[in-house]
Design a protein around this motif. Structure first.
Motif, PDB file in Angstrom:
ATOM      1  N   SER A 268       0.799  -1.224   0.000  1.00  0.00           N
ATOM      2  CA  SER A 268       0.000   0.000   0.000  1.00  0.00           C
ATOM      3  C   SER A 268       0.837   1.282   0.000  1.00  0.00           C
ATOM      4  O   SER A 268       0.377   2.326  -0.447  1.00  0.00           O
ATOM      5  CB  SER A 268      -0.942   0.015   1.211  1.00  0.00           C
ATOM      6  N   ILE A 269       2.058   1.209   0.529  1.00  0.00           N
ATOM      7  CA  ILE A 269       2.917   2.394   0.586  1.00  0.00           C
ATOM      8  C   ILE A 269       3.836   2.406  -0.618  1.00  0.00           C
ATOM      9  O   ILE A 269       4.336   1.367  -1.049  1.00  0.00           O
ATOM     10  CB  ILE A 269       3.729   2.396   1.905  1.00  0.00           C
ATOM     11  N   SER A 270       4.082   3.589  -1.178  1.00  0.00           N
ATOM     12  CA  SER A 270       4.948   3.709  -2.350  1.00  0.00           C
ATOM     13  C   SER A 270       6.362   3.250  -1.997  1.00  0.00           C
ATOM     14  O   SER A 270       6.762   3.285  -0.826  1.00  0.00           O
ATOM     15  CB  SER A 270       4.988   5.163  -2.829  1.00  0.00           C
ATOM     16  N   PRO A 271       7.159   2.828  -2.993  1.00  0.00           N
ATOM     17  CA  PRO A 271       8.518   2.340  -2.712  1.00  0.00           C
ATOM     18  C   PRO A 271       9.366   3.339  -1.931  1.00  0.00           C
ATOM     19  O   PRO A 271      10.082   2.953  -1.012  1.00  0.00           O
ATOM     20  CB  PRO A 271       9.099   2.086  -4.106  1.00  0.00           C
ATOM     21  N   ARG A 272       9.279   4.623  -2.281  1.00  0.00           N
ATOM     22  CA  ARG A 272      10.074   5.636  -1.568  1.00  0.00           C
ATOM     23  C   ARG A 272       9.533   5.860  -0.162  1.00  0.00           C
ATOM     24  O   ARG A 272      10.297   6.043   0.785  1.00  0.00           O
ATOM     25  CB  ARG A 272      10.099   6.940  -2.370  1.00  0.00           C
ATOM     26  N   GLY A 273       8.218   5.858  -0.036  1.00  0.00           N
ATOM     27  CA  GLY A 273       7.622   5.970   1.285  1.00  0.00           C
ATOM     28  C   GLY A 273       7.981   4.774   2.156  1.00  0.00           C
ATOM     29  O   GLY A 273       8.243   4.916   3.358  1.00  0.00           O
ATOM     30  N   LEU A 274       8.013   3.591   1.541  1.00  0.00           N
ATOM     31  CA  LEU A 274       8.356   2.372   2.271  1.00  0.00           C
ATOM     32  C   LEU A 274       9.805   2.409   2.753  1.00  0.00           C
ATOM     33  O   LEU A 274      10.104   1.972   3.877  1.00  0.00           O
ATOM     34  CB  LEU A 274       8.133   1.148   1.380  1.00  0.00           C
ATOM     35  N   LEU A 275      10.709   2.949   1.926  1.00  0.00           N
ATOM     36  CA  LEU A 275      12.105   3.079   2.331  1.00  0.00           C
ATOM     37  C   LEU A 275      12.212   3.974   3.568  1.00  0.00           C
ATOM     38  O   LEU A 275      12.907   3.632   4.536  1.00  0.00           O
ATOM     39  CB  LEU A 275      12.934   3.666   1.182  1.00  0.00           C
ATOM     40  N   LEU A 276      11.515   5.096   3.555  1.00  0.00           N
ATOM     41  CA  LEU A 276      11.520   5.998   4.709  1.00  0.00           C
ATOM     42  C   LEU A 276      10.920   5.315   5.937  1.00  0.00           C
ATOM     43  O   LEU A 276      11.397   5.486   7.059  1.00  0.00           O
ATOM     44  CB  LEU A 276      10.737   7.272   4.375  1.00  0.00           C
ATOM     45  N   PHE A 277       9.882   4.533   5.707  1.00  0.00           N
ATOM     46  CA  PHE A 277       9.216   3.803   6.786  1.00  0.00           C
ATOM     47  C   PHE A 277      10.175   2.798   7.423  1.00  0.00           C
ATOM     48  O   PHE A 277      10.251   2.682   8.659  1.00  0.00           O
ATOM     49  CB  PHE A 277       7.986   3.087   6.211  1.00  0.00           C
TER      50      PHE A 277
END
Length: 404
Positions: A268-277
């Motif tokens: 559900s989270i974008s790849p870049r958002g997931l990296l930050l997560f």
């Protein structure tokens, strides 16, 4: 209708100013700067916490929980009043530090935060009231209000006991503790659980109750870790250690709670958002362990003597946990996009500056060599922060005008 992307643009403008002031603070150790270091430091920290992070979180809370309450005019008034306070602090702190006008604007900001808290709790739609996500956010708002006891106390302490009193620093640490560990962390966790709830993830009530209790217990008792710097009685160390252990247990329970829906989060989270997560998750573990070890007298005294440990820790929480999570959530709710170039510059800036800050602390602690160009390198790598945030801000402005 309020365009919340515009509000995030304002928050990002503050973030850019924070990054530029950060570079200026580094330059004090490299070349003569005809300004007052403490005054710029006050402006830097206030704009970071009350400009960028506060506006980012309150905008997310409004979008998720309050946008359907049909109170946009009132929210807009709160937003304008809040920004008037922030701009007032931004102008007055670099000029006079803690003095009449800066104190007036920072006091008015406290009332702005009370106003938003009242607005949120009063106007929350009925169907959110019993959700676990709102329970976390509501608790975070109460910690926001509770943290203001610190600033209120500072005025009285300065007038009676002076800035050399232990109560002066204790008031500041009280405020920072409930901002970082209460308001910021619980608000972000509330947003995370909203995303899970919205997508049909169901948790056992007993698990949620246990996690919520441990988390709040930890927030309250880890406050004692903030007063170990003056060597208090042994019972204070014990209470701080209890809080640190409770925090470890709380986040272990969070890990158990997120284990099953993790595959959903990945999708559900974008790849870049997931990296930050993921970065925030790893550094959250580091934060919890650092607080645990700080409960022991030797480490508490070490942190007090070597301020770079504290500076590194605060930057780790702010830039390594709070900012990445908030950006990931802003991206998830389509309030901003995350350019690839921003990620590279931001991560390079964060990794290099944190490495240098902690190296200095370890060098003085363990007698390691301290190289001559340290402050020049630190200032140079710090310049990557305004470049990164400038990219993010420009991208936000460009997308905002293209969509209107």
């Amino acid at each position: 209708m309020i365009n919340l992307k515009k509000h995030i643009s304002v928050a990002l403008a503050y973030f850019l100013l924070v990054a530029l002031m950060g570079v200026l603070l580094r330059l004090f150790f490299v070349t003569p700067v005809q300004l007052n270091f403490k005054y710029i430091l006050h402006a830097h920290s206030h704009t970071a916490l009350l400009g960028w992070i506060y506006l980012g979180l309150t905008t997310l809370i409004y979008k998720i929980f309050l946008s359907e309450a049909d109170k946009s005019k009132l929210y807009k008034r709160i937003f304008i009043f809040t920004n008037t306070c922030i701009l007032g602090m931004l102008v007055t702190f670099p000029y006079q530090g803690y003095a009449l006008y800066s104190i007036i604007f920072s006091t008015l900001f406290l009332f702005a935060s009370y106003w938003f808290t009242w607005f949120a709790i009063k106007n929350i739609p009925e169907h959110f009231k019993h959700r676990f996500s709102w329970k976390l956010v509501k608790a975070s708002l109460w910690y926001l209000v509770f943290s203001s006891v610190g600033p209120w106390a500072i005025g009285g302490v300065m007038a009676t006991l002076g800035t050399e009193s232990i109560w002066y620093k204790t008031s500041i640490y009280f405020y920072l503790h409930f901002q970082y560990n209460g308001w910021f962390i619980l608000a972000l966790l509330g947003i995370l659980f909203y995303i899970l709830e919205k997508n049909g993830v169901v948790f056992r009530r007993e698990q949620l109750r246990s996690f919520f209790f441990l988390l709040n217990f930890a927030v309250i008792f880890t406050l004692f870790l903030s007063v170990l710097w003056f060597g208090p009685p042994t019972i204070i160390y014990v209470l701080g250690l209890i809080g640190a252990v409770a925090q470890i247990l709380a986040f272990y329970e969070l890990y158990i709670l997120l284990k099953k829906p993790w595959s959903f989060l990945i999708k559900s989270i974008s790849p870049r958002g997931l990296l930050l997560f993921k970065i925030a998750g790893v550094l959250l573990v580091a934060k919890v362990l650092m607080q645990f070890f700080s409960a022991f007298p030797y480490m508490a005294d070490l942190a007090y003597r070597l301020k770079d440990f504290v500076i590194g820790y605060l930057h780790l929480v702010f830039l390594g946990i709070v900012v990445p999570l908030m950006l990931a959530f802003l991206n998830y709710f389509r309030l901003l996009t995350i350019p690839k170039s921003f990620l590279w510059f931001f991560l390079l800036a964060f990794i290099t500056t944190e490495a240098l800050i902690f190296y200095k602390a370890f060098a003085f602690w363990l007698g390691l060599p301290f190289f001559q160009n340290y402050y020049i390198l630190l200032a140079a790598f710090s310049c990557l922060f305004p470049i990164a945030v400038g990219i993010l801000f420009y991208n936000q402005i460009k997308n905002f005008y293209l969509s209107t």
